[in-house]
Design an enzyme around this catalytic site. Structure first.
Site, PDB file in Angstrom:
ATOM      1  CB  SER A  64      27.789  90.504  97.684  1.00 32.84           C
ATOM      2  OG  SER A  64      27.492  89.801  98.773  1.00 32.84           O
ATOM      3  CE  LYS A  67      30.030  87.568  99.149  1.00 31.14           C
ATOM      4  NZ  LYS A  67      28.407  87.166  99.255  1.00 31.14           N
ATOM      5  CE1 TYR A 191      31.550  87.744 102.716  1.00 28.04           C
ATOM      6  CE2 TYR A 191      30.231  87.776 104.797  1.00 28.04           C
ATOM      7  CZ  TYR A 191      30.325  87.741 103.501  1.00 28.04           C
ATOM      8  OH  TYR A 191      29.032  87.621 102.824  1.00 28.04           O
ATOM      9  CE1 TYR A 243      23.829  87.837  96.663  1.00 30.97           C
ATOM     10  CE2 TYR A 243      22.355  89.421  95.358  1.00 30.97           C
ATOM     11  CZ  TYR A 243      23.545  89.198  96.236  1.00 30.97           C
ATOM     12  OH  TYR A 243      24.031  90.122  97.028  1.00 30.97           O
ATOM     13  CB  VAL A 261      21.925  93.077 100.254  1.00 29.53           C
ATOM     14  CG1 VAL A 261      21.721  91.788  99.960  1.00 29.53           C
ATOM     15  CG2 VAL A 261      23.253  93.369 101.179  1.00 29.53           C
TER      16      VAL A 261
HETATM   17  N1  GLU Z   1      27.077  91.311 104.480  1.00 28.68           N
HETATM   18  C1  GLU Z   1      25.966  90.406 103.739  1.00 28.68           C
HETATM   19  C2  GLU Z   1      26.132  89.140 104.063  1.00 28.68           C
HETATM   20  O1  GLU Z   1      27.109  88.548 104.296  1.00 28.68           O
HETATM   21  C3  GLU Z   1      26.411  90.426 102.148  1.00 28.68           C
HETATM   22  C4  GLU Z   1      25.253  90.151 101.405  1.00 28.68           C
HETATM   23  C5  GLU Z   1      25.242  90.410  99.795  1.00 28.68           C
HETATM   24  O2  GLU Z   1      25.497  91.529  99.508  1.00 28.68           O
HETATM   25  O3  GLU Z   1      25.003  89.652  99.359  1.00 28.68           O
HETATM   26  O4  GLU Z   1      25.127  88.542 104.601  1.00 28.68           O
END
Ligand code: GLU
Length: 310
Positions: A64, A67, A191, A243, A261
């Protein structure tokens, strides 16, 4: 003058002593296989230096953290029109919440939760194939890090896709609500691959410099994004980058940051440095346990918290 090399060595030594290292993500086998004893940290400063300690040259799955790069690109393409499709408020719900999305008519709370990032991928897909959109993302990250070797990990991307039922649910719901403009499978093809980008702490710290230096890789260098865009991405990192632990991260570290993650965190000390840490074990809310601890120590030792104090 802050002695960054000595501080990083101290932090790496302290982290090596930690026995409680958190839980490695296991939703796909590729991530569960990563050695939990890894720890790396790198700091890129405005003078072009990158100082590091520990496993800072080893690539990991940025997940993530990607992003913030895709959001920067989407803001460059669509400008403020992005905000009609994605909000700017912390979600207070897990990163992949479906309930909230339905209550909000398919408009995700912010671009750093999964649903919001999927909308951002959809913006990057306009007038492109998924391959072209992924190339644009990789090109941007490579330019920012000054490293053409950066790529996504094909095995991670395939596993993300094979197991991405919840992301599919989010994408299909948003398509039904009119907030995805492409076939959800095409948007997710972007994505899943952006999440699978692999970078080392050294590469990630360099790639993040644009957020620390008002859109530039350093003072006096070429502008990658506008200063206004850098400021906006930083503000979202501060409020939404961790988060459900975003408030706690602001409280303890006091820097804009984005975690993933895979155990990586990009943190920004505006005007001073771009910092990347990596340790695969996660805490209860899904942020790197040692990465967060290391950034707390760093912020305290440098006085870099944007809220002042040591
Ligand atoms: N590929 C993970 C998902 O979309 C990313 C989660 C993350 O790093 O927050 O579930």
């Amino acid at each position: 003058m802050t002695d960054i090399p000595a501080i990083l060595e101290d932090i790496a030594a302290a982290m090596a002593q930690e026995t409680e290292r958190g839980r490695v993500a296991d939703y796909i086998p590729e991530l569960s296989k990563v050695d939990p004893s890894r720890f790396g940290i790198a700091v890129a400063t405005g003078d072009g230096r990158v100082v590091s300690a520990g496993d800072a040259a080893l690539p990991f799955s940025i997940q993530s953290v990607s992003k913030v790069f895709t959001l920067s690109l989407a803001l460059g393409r669509l400008g403020d029109a992005c905000w009609a499709r994605v909000g700017r408020e912390p979600s207070g719900d897990p990163f992949n919440s479906i309930v909230q999305l339905e209550a909000d008519d398919g408009i995700p709370r912010n671009p750093l939760i999964n649903a919001g990032a999927i909308v951002v991928s959809d913006i990057l897909l306009a007038e492109r194939t998924p391959e072209e959109a992924v190339s644009a993302i990789l090109g941007f990250v490579r330019q920012a890090a000054e490293d053409d070797g950066i790529d996504f990990d094909g095995a991670v991307a395939t596993s993300e896709s094979d197991t991405g039922y919840r992301n599919r649910a989010l994408a299909h719901f948003m398509r039904a609500a009119g907030n995805l403009h492409h076939d959800p499978e095409e948007t997710l093809a972007v994505y899943f691959r952006q999440c699978a980008i692999a970078m080392s702490c050294e590469q990630l710290a360099k790639a993040g410099r644009m957020f620390a230096f008002a859109g530039h890789t350093g003072p006096g260098s070429a502008e990658l994004i506008t200063p206004a865009r850098a400021r906006r991405v930083n503000s979202l990192m501060m409020t939404c980058g961790h988060y459900d632990g975003s408030g706690e991260f602001a409280f303890e570290v006091g820097l804009p940051g984005k975690s993933g993650v895979g155990g990586g965190i990009l943190a920004i000390a505006p005007g001073k440095a771009s910092i990347a840490v990596w340790s695969p074990g996660l805490n209860a809310v899904g942020n790197s346990r040692l990465g967060t601890m290391a950034l707390e120590l760093l912020a305290r030792k440098t006085g870099w918290s944007v809220f002042g104090g040591m």
